[in-house]
Design a protein around this motif. Structure first.
Motif, PDB file in Angstrom:
ATOM      1  N   PHE A 154       0.830  -1.207   0.000  1.00  0.00           N
ATOM      2  CA  PHE A 154       0.000   0.000   0.000  1.00  0.00           C
ATOM      3  C   PHE A 154       0.860   1.251   0.000  1.00  0.00           C
ATOM      4  O   PHE A 154       0.627   2.188  -0.773  1.00  0.00           O
ATOM      5  CB  PHE A 154      -0.917  -0.012   1.224  1.00  0.00           C
ATOM      6  CG  PHE A 154      -1.724   1.251   1.369  1.00  0.00           C
ATOM      7  CD1 PHE A 154      -2.859   1.455   0.619  1.00  0.00           C
ATOM      8  CD2 PHE A 154      -1.317   2.244   2.260  1.00  0.00           C
ATOM      9  CE1 PHE A 154      -3.595   2.631   0.741  1.00  0.00           C
ATOM     10  CE2 PHE A 154      -2.041   3.410   2.386  1.00  0.00           C
ATOM     11  CZ  PHE A 154      -3.185   3.604   1.632  1.00  0.00           C
ATOM     12  N   ASN A 157       2.789   1.670  -3.310  1.00  0.00           N
ATOM     13  CA  ASN A 157       1.962   1.899  -4.491  1.00  0.00           C
ATOM     14  C   ASN A 157       1.073   3.130  -4.390  1.00  0.00           C
ATOM     15  O   ASN A 157       0.255   3.362  -5.267  1.00  0.00           O
ATOM     16  CB  ASN A 157       1.086   0.664  -4.759  1.00  0.00           C
ATOM     17  CG  ASN A 157       1.918  -0.570  -5.060  1.00  0.00           C
ATOM     18  OD1 ASN A 157       3.032  -0.464  -5.556  1.00  0.00           O
ATOM     19  ND2 ASN A 157       1.387  -1.736  -4.746  1.00  0.00           N
ATOM     20  N   ALA A 158       1.242   3.907  -3.326  1.00  0.00           N
ATOM     21  CA  ALA A 158       0.412   5.100  -3.161  1.00  0.00           C
ATOM     22  C   ALA A 158       0.597   6.068  -4.325  1.00  0.00           C
ATOM     23  O   ALA A 158      -0.363   6.685  -4.796  1.00  0.00           O
ATOM     24  CB  ALA A 158       0.738   5.783  -1.839  1.00  0.00           C
ATOM     25  N   THR A 159       1.831   6.210  -4.802  1.00  0.00           N
ATOM     26  CA  THR A 159       2.098   7.116  -5.925  1.00  0.00           C
ATOM     27  C   THR A 159       1.369   6.664  -7.179  1.00  0.00           C
ATOM     28  O   THR A 159       0.782   7.473  -7.913  1.00  0.00           O
ATOM     29  CB  THR A 159       3.604   7.203  -6.199  1.00  0.00           C
ATOM     30  OG1 THR A 159       4.268   7.690  -5.036  1.00  0.00           O
ATOM     31  CG2 THR A 159       3.891   8.140  -7.375  1.00  0.00           C
ATOM     32  N   ALA A 160       1.394   5.355  -7.436  1.00  0.00           N
ATOM     33  CA  ALA A 160       0.697   4.826  -8.608  1.00  0.00           C
ATOM     34  C   ALA A 160      -0.801   5.067  -8.502  1.00  0.00           C
ATOM     35  O   ALA A 160      -1.461   5.435  -9.483  1.00  0.00           O
ATOM     36  CB  ALA A 160       0.990   3.336  -8.764  1.00  0.00           C
ATOM     37  N   ALA A 161      -1.341   4.884  -7.298  1.00  0.00           N
ATOM     38  CA  ALA A 161      -2.774   5.107  -7.101  1.00  0.00           C
ATOM     39  C   ALA A 161      -3.144   6.561  -7.354  1.00  0.00           C
ATOM     40  O   ALA A 161      -4.160   6.851  -8.002  1.00  0.00           O
ATOM     41  CB  ALA A 161      -3.173   4.690  -5.681  1.00  0.00           C
ATOM     42  N   MET A 162      -2.341   7.486  -6.857  1.00  0.00           N
ATOM     43  CA  MET A 162      -2.623   8.905  -7.074  1.00  0.00           C
ATOM     44  C   MET A 162      -2.529   9.266  -8.547  1.00  0.00           C
ATOM     45  O   MET A 162      -3.273  10.111  -9.036  1.00  0.00           O
ATOM     46  CB  MET A 162      -1.655   9.757  -6.255  1.00  0.00           C
ATOM     47  CG  MET A 162      -1.948   9.772  -4.773  1.00  0.00           C
ATOM     48  SD  MET A 162      -3.647  10.281  -4.393  1.00  0.00           S
ATOM     49  CE  MET A 162      -3.696  11.914  -5.136  1.00  0.00           C
ATOM     50  N   THR A 163      -1.629   8.605  -9.276  1.00  0.00           N
ATOM     51  CA  THR A 163      -1.516   8.849 -10.715  1.00  0.00           C
ATOM     52  C   THR A 163      -2.813   8.471 -11.419  1.00  0.00           C
ATOM     53  O   THR A 163      -3.296   9.192 -12.299  1.00  0.00           O
ATOM     54  CB  THR A 163      -0.341   8.045 -11.299  1.00  0.00           C
ATOM     55  OG1 THR A 163       0.880   8.479 -10.693  1.00  0.00           O
ATOM     56  CG2 THR A 163      -0.240   8.258 -12.810  1.00  0.00           C
ATOM     57  N   LEU A 164      -3.387   7.338 -11.041  1.00  0.00           N
ATOM     58  CA  LEU A 164      -4.653   6.918 -11.640  1.00  0.00           C
ATOM     59  C   LEU A 164      -5.781   7.877 -11.282  1.00  0.00           C
ATOM     60  O   LEU A 164      -6.643   8.191 -12.112  1.00  0.00           O
ATOM     61  CB  LEU A 164      -4.999   5.506 -11.177  1.00  0.00           C
ATOM     62  CG  LEU A 164      -4.072   4.394 -11.678  1.00  0.00           C
ATOM     63  CD1 LEU A 164      -4.477   3.059 -11.074  1.00  0.00           C
ATOM     64  CD2 LEU A 164      -4.084   4.315 -13.199  1.00  0.00           C
ATOM     65  N   ILE A 165      -5.793   8.342 -10.034  1.00  0.00           N
ATOM     66  CA  ILE A 165      -6.820   9.298  -9.608  1.00  0.00           C
ATOM     67  C   ILE A 165      -6.707  10.588 -10.408  1.00  0.00           C
ATOM     68  O   ILE A 165      -7.710  11.157 -10.858  1.00  0.00           O
ATOM     69  CB  ILE A 165      -6.695   9.574  -8.103  1.00  0.00           C
ATOM     70  CG1 ILE A 165      -7.093   8.319  -7.306  1.00  0.00           C
ATOM     71  CG2 ILE A 165      -7.581  10.758  -7.687  1.00  0.00           C
ATOM     72  CD1 ILE A 165      -6.839   8.425  -5.830  1.00  0.00           C
ATOM     73  N   ALA A 228       1.384   4.918 -14.108  1.00  0.00           N
ATOM     74  CA  ALA A 228       1.189   4.137 -12.880  1.00  0.00           C
ATOM     75  C   ALA A 228       1.939   2.819 -12.948  1.00  0.00           C
ATOM     76  O   ALA A 228       2.525   2.376 -11.950  1.00  0.00           O
ATOM     77  CB  ALA A 228      -0.307   3.880 -12.673  1.00  0.00           C
ATOM     78  N   LEU A 232       4.777   1.377 -10.386  1.00  0.00           N
ATOM     79  CA  LEU A 232       4.728   0.060  -9.748  1.00  0.00           C
ATOM     80  C   LEU A 232       6.017  -0.706  -9.964  1.00  0.00           C
ATOM     81  O   LEU A 232       6.484  -1.433  -9.084  1.00  0.00           O
ATOM     82  CB  LEU A 232       3.551  -0.748 -10.319  1.00  0.00           C
ATOM     83  CG  LEU A 232       2.146  -0.292  -9.908  1.00  0.00           C
ATOM     84  CD1 LEU A 232       1.099  -1.115 -10.649  1.00  0.00           C
ATOM     85  CD2 LEU A 232       1.958  -0.447  -8.416  1.00  0.00           C
TER      86      LEU A 232
END
Length: 233
Positions: A154, A157-165, A228, A232
């Motif tokens: 978690f 991968n927070a950076t990847a999640a924010m990229t998707l958002i 993203a 990852l």
């Protein structure tokens, strides 16, 4: 770690009272608990069904007996960014005294509050839920045990999640709605459940117009997905 999501009704929370009395919701963008004063400072996004609903909700907040500080940071139409300081609620006190902690943002709507809380041990989680039942109404929306590997994943991968958002935020309302309808009606399936023609009829535009909207939306989302994936890796 035991991660629990609660749908909580508190009887001493200004935000719950405001959302219950008015057609408005509140989402926390930042929160900090002051142990010296037993107060919670938050920055909230307040949203009303319309401008009047937001005005009424903010007035309920400003005059609430459990609210200490209120500041309007910015506003546009029926949405506002506010800073507040409130008393510690009874439920919050129970969770803190039992070793629990907040793991995600609050969301308050229709007189109830969605909480994400964590506990280090099963017995701590079970005991806290038992104590909460004495003076509060709540439902356990989800409960799961999170292993160390999951926590590491978690955080990493927070950076990847924010990229998707951010990719979702890049979409215009028309692009977002067109993609949603295309997915829901099977445009991207094989065989296709929808065609450019049926989508064009749905939005009352030409086939070239809906095709152009889809391409723009796909381009924005795919570029963010690629970013993203790189994060990852």
């Amino acid at each position: 770690m035991i991660d629990i999501t609660l749908d909580m009704e508190q009887y001493d929370c200004p935000f719950i009272d405001a959302s219950d009395e008015c057609a408005a919701s509140f989402s926390a963008s930042q929160w900090e608990f002051d142990r010296r004063t037993d107060c919670l400072e938050t920055r909230m996004i307040a949203e009303g069904a319309d401008r009047d609903a937001l005005d009424n909700a903010l007035e309920v907040l400003r005059t609430h007996p459990h609210l200490h500080e209120y500041e309007l940071l910015s506003r546009r139409g029926a949405a506002a960014h506010i800073r507040t300081t409130i008393d510690e609620t009874a439920a919050m006190h129970t969770i803190r005294e039992s070793g629990g902690y907040v793991t995600g943002p609050f969301h308050i709507e229709d007189g109830s509050e969605l909480w994400h809380v964590g506990f280090d041990r099963e017995d701590g989680a079970n005991g806290t839920l038992s104590r909460l039942e004495r003076d509060n109404e709540f439902d356990v929306v989800s409960r799961r045990s999170v292993e160390l590997a999951d926590l590491r994943g978690f955080v990493r991968n927070a950076t990847a999640a924010m990229t998707l958002i951010e990719g979702c935020r890049d979409l215009s309302p028309t692009e977002r709605r067109t993609l949603e309808v295309a997915v829901n009606e099977g445009y991207f399936e094989s065989p296709r459940g929808a065609t450019l023609g049926t989508l064009a009829e749905r939005f009352d535009v030409s086939k070239p117009a809906v095709s152009k909207t889809l391409r723009r939306g796909q381009s924005k989302t795919i570029s963010r997905i690629t970013e993203a994936l790189e994060a990852l890796e």
